[in-house]
Write a protein that holds these residues in place. Structure first.
Motif, PDB file in Angstrom:
ATOM      1  N   ASP A   2       0.856  -1.177   0.000  1.00  0.00           N
ATOM      2  CA  ASP A   2       0.000   0.000   0.000  1.00  0.00           C
ATOM      3  C   ASP A   2       0.901   1.240   0.000  1.00  0.00           C
ATOM      4  OD1 ASP A   2      -1.623   2.178   0.794  1.00  0.00           O
ATOM      5  OD2 ASP A   2      -2.950   0.857   1.934  1.00  0.00           O
ATOM      6  N   PRO A   3       0.723   2.157  -0.944  1.00  0.00           N
ATOM      7  CA  PRO A   3       1.594   3.333  -1.010  1.00  0.00           C
ATOM      8  C   PRO A   3       1.547   4.189   0.260  1.00  0.00           C
ATOM      9  CG  PRO A   3      -0.203   3.511  -2.602  1.00  0.00           C
ATOM     10  CD  PRO A   3      -0.280   2.147  -2.013  1.00  0.00           C
ATOM     11  N   ARG A   4       0.466   4.083   1.027  1.00  0.00           N
ATOM     12  CA  ARG A   4       0.388   4.843   2.277  1.00  0.00           C
ATOM     13  C   ARG A   4       1.414   4.352   3.292  1.00  0.00           C
ATOM     14  NH1 ARG A   4      -5.853   3.934   3.255  1.00  0.00           N
ATOM     15  NH2 ARG A   4      -5.066   1.908   2.606  1.00  0.00           N
ATOM     16  N   VAL A   5       1.762   3.073   3.230  1.00  0.00           N
ATOM     17  CA  VAL A   5       2.772   2.535   4.142  1.00  0.00           C
ATOM     18  C   VAL A   5       4.121   3.165   3.821  1.00  0.00           C
ATOM     19  CG1 VAL A   5       3.986   0.437   4.868  1.00  0.00           C
ATOM     20  CG2 VAL A   5       1.516   0.371   4.491  1.00  0.00           C
ATOM     21  N   ARG A   6       4.441   3.235   2.538  1.00  0.00           N
ATOM     22  CA  ARG A   6       5.694   3.873   2.122  1.00  0.00           C
ATOM     23  C   ARG A   6       5.707   5.350   2.535  1.00  0.00           C
ATOM     24  NH1 ARG A   6      10.872   2.893  -0.398  1.00  0.00           N
ATOM     25  NH2 ARG A   6      11.496   4.918  -1.158  1.00  0.00           N
ATOM     26  N   GLN A   7       4.599   6.041   2.363  1.00  0.00           N
ATOM     27  CA  GLN A   7       4.519   7.447   2.765  1.00  0.00           C
ATOM     28  C   GLN A   7       4.720   7.597   4.274  1.00  0.00           C
ATOM     29  OE1 GLN A   7       0.668   8.446   1.243  1.00  0.00           O
ATOM     30  NE2 GLN A   7       1.425   8.852  -0.828  1.00  0.00           N
ATOM     31  N   HIS A   8       4.135   6.691   5.033  1.00  0.00           N
ATOM     32  CA  HIS A   8       4.301   6.725   6.486  1.00  0.00           C
ATOM     33  C   HIS A   8       5.769   6.503   6.848  1.00  0.00           C
ATOM     34  CE1 HIS A   8       2.974   6.612  10.599  1.00  0.00           C
ATOM     35  NE2 HIS A   8       3.505   5.427  10.779  1.00  0.00           N
ATOM     36  N   ALA A   9       6.400   5.545   6.199  1.00  0.00           N
ATOM     37  CA  ALA A   9       7.821   5.274   6.455  1.00  0.00           C
ATOM     38  C   ALA A   9       8.667   6.499   6.103  1.00  0.00           C
ATOM     39  CB  ALA A   9       8.276   4.057   5.652  1.00  0.00           C
ATOM     40  N   GLU A  10       8.346   7.155   5.001  1.00  0.00           N
ATOM     41  CA  GLU A  10       9.082   8.370   4.618  1.00  0.00           C
ATOM     42  C   GLU A  10       8.936   9.456   5.681  1.00  0.00           C
ATOM     43  OE1 GLU A  10       7.511   9.309   0.754  1.00  0.00           O
ATOM     44  OE2 GLU A  10       8.725   7.777  -0.239  1.00  0.00           O
ATOM     45  N   THR A  11       7.746   9.615   6.214  1.00  0.00           N
ATOM     46  CA  THR A  11       7.531  10.603   7.272  1.00  0.00           C
ATOM     47  C   THR A  11       8.382  10.267   8.494  1.00  0.00           C
ATOM     48  OG1 THR A  11       5.280  11.040   6.520  1.00  0.00           O
ATOM     49  CG2 THR A  11       5.801  11.644   8.797  1.00  0.00           C
ATOM     50  N   ILE A  12       8.424   9.008   8.862  1.00  0.00           N
ATOM     51  CA  ILE A  12       9.215   8.580  10.024  1.00  0.00           C
ATOM     52  C   ILE A  12      10.696   8.861   9.796  1.00  0.00           C
ATOM     53  CG2 ILE A  12       9.987   6.572  11.342  1.00  0.00           C
ATOM     54  CD1 ILE A  12       7.131   5.408  10.866  1.00  0.00           C
ATOM     55  N   ASP A  35       5.098  -4.890   6.279  1.00  0.00           N
ATOM     56  CA  ASP A  35       5.205  -3.930   5.169  1.00  0.00           C
ATOM     57  C   ASP A  35       5.894  -2.643   5.626  1.00  0.00           C
ATOM     58  OD1 ASP A  35       4.032  -5.647   3.384  1.00  0.00           O
ATOM     59  OD2 ASP A  35       2.120  -4.576   3.265  1.00  0.00           O
ATOM     60  N   LEU A  36       5.563  -2.183   6.815  1.00  0.00           N
ATOM     61  CA  LEU A  36       6.215  -0.987   7.339  1.00  0.00           C
ATOM     62  C   LEU A  36       7.692  -1.259   7.585  1.00  0.00           C
ATOM     63  CD1 LEU A  36       6.151   1.922   8.328  1.00  0.00           C
ATOM     64  CD2 LEU A  36       5.372   1.063  10.561  1.00  0.00           C
ATOM     65  N   ALA A  37       8.014  -2.432   8.106  1.00  0.00           N
ATOM     66  CA  ALA A  37       9.422  -2.787   8.336  1.00  0.00           C
ATOM     67  C   ALA A  37      10.194  -2.784   7.019  1.00  0.00           C
ATOM     68  CB  ALA A  37       9.525  -4.148   9.011  1.00  0.00           C
ATOM     69  N   VAL A  38       9.605  -3.336   5.979  1.00  0.00           N
ATOM     70  CA  VAL A  38      10.262  -3.381   4.666  1.00  0.00           C
ATOM     71  C   VAL A  38      10.475  -1.973   4.130  1.00  0.00           C
ATOM     72  CG1 VAL A  38       9.976  -4.096   2.252  1.00  0.00           C
ATOM     73  CG2 VAL A  38       9.469  -5.708   4.103  1.00  0.00           C
ATOM     74  N   ALA A  39       9.445  -1.147   4.197  1.00  0.00           N
ATOM     75  CA  ALA A  39       9.559   0.228   3.697  1.00  0.00           C
ATOM     76  C   ALA A  39      10.609   1.013   4.481  1.00  0.00           C
ATOM     77  CB  ALA A  39       8.200   0.927   3.771  1.00  0.00           C
ATOM     78  N   LEU A  40      10.621   0.844   5.800  1.00  0.00           N
ATOM     79  CA  LEU A  40      11.633   1.530   6.614  1.00  0.00           C
ATOM     80  C   LEU A  40      13.030   1.065   6.242  1.00  0.00           C
ATOM     81  CD1 LEU A  40       9.862   1.477  10.084  1.00  0.00           C
ATOM     82  CD2 LEU A  40      10.474   3.527   8.768  1.00  0.00           C
ATOM     83  N   HIS A  41      13.201  -0.238   6.047  1.00  0.00           N
ATOM     84  CA  HIS A  41      14.524  -0.763   5.701  1.00  0.00           C
ATOM     85  C   HIS A  41      14.992  -0.262   4.334  1.00  0.00           C
ATOM     86  CE1 HIS A  41      14.294  -3.156   9.283  1.00  0.00           C
ATOM     87  NE2 HIS A  41      15.480  -3.659   9.037  1.00  0.00           N
ATOM     88  N   GLU A  42      14.069  -0.139   3.394  1.00  0.00           N
ATOM     89  CA  GLU A  42      14.440   0.423   2.088  1.00  0.00           C
ATOM     90  C   GLU A  42      14.987   1.843   2.261  1.00  0.00           C
ATOM     91  OE1 GLU A  42      10.811   0.247  -0.156  1.00  0.00           O
ATOM     92  OE2 GLU A  42      11.116  -1.844  -0.741  1.00  0.00           O
ATOM     93  N   LEU A  43      14.250   2.647   3.006  1.00  0.00           N
ATOM     94  CA  LEU A  43      14.640   4.046   3.196  1.00  0.00           C
ATOM     95  C   LEU A  43      15.906   4.171   4.039  1.00  0.00           C
ATOM     96  CD1 LEU A  43      11.072   5.451   3.765  1.00  0.00           C
ATOM     97  CD2 LEU A  43      12.540   5.889   1.793  1.00  0.00           C
TER      98      LEU A  43
END
Length: 116
Positions: A2-12, A35-43
């Motif tokens: 979900d793109p919102r998860v990536r957006q949330h990770a970017e905000t964090i 999903d949040l863990a993956v997005a955070l790890h990417e960033l």
């Protein structure tokens, strides 16, 4: 994802933590937030940070606390957090909106099988 998860990770990562290259970052999330863990790890990888993923299990904590007389935060856990540059912690519970996009309708009854 979900793109919102990536957006949330970017905000964090970009706004809430100020993480920079070389930072040691603890990411402490429940297993259902993969999903949040993956997005955070990417960033964090893009930033050049060093993430460490820890997962939270309420069941495991309950099992320990019910079978332990006392609990003090262990020295090795304190050392982990004291040496980290940033910590990202999230908790979750059941999603009350999980069925929000499904029209209400009668559900089949479940019956337990019993033996005489």
């Amino acid at each position: 994802m979900d793109p919102r998860v990536r957006q949330h990770a970017e905000t964090i990562v970009e706004h809430s933590t100020g993480i920079e290259a070389g930072d040691d970052v603890i990411v402490y999330l429940p297993g259902d937030a993969e999903d949040l863990a993956v997005a955070l790890h990417e960033l964090l990888g893009e930033k050049g940070a060093n993430p460490l993923l820890l997962t939270y299990s309420e069941r495991a904590d309950r099992a320990f606390l019910r079978n332990s007389d006392e609990f003090d935060t262990p020295e090795h856990e304190l050392a982990l957090y004291e040496n980290a540059d940033a910590t990202i912690i999230a908790r979750s519970g059941p999603n009350p909106s999980e069925m929000a996009d499904v029209a209400p309708r009668p559900r089949p009854r479940t019956t337990a099988l019993t033996t005489p």
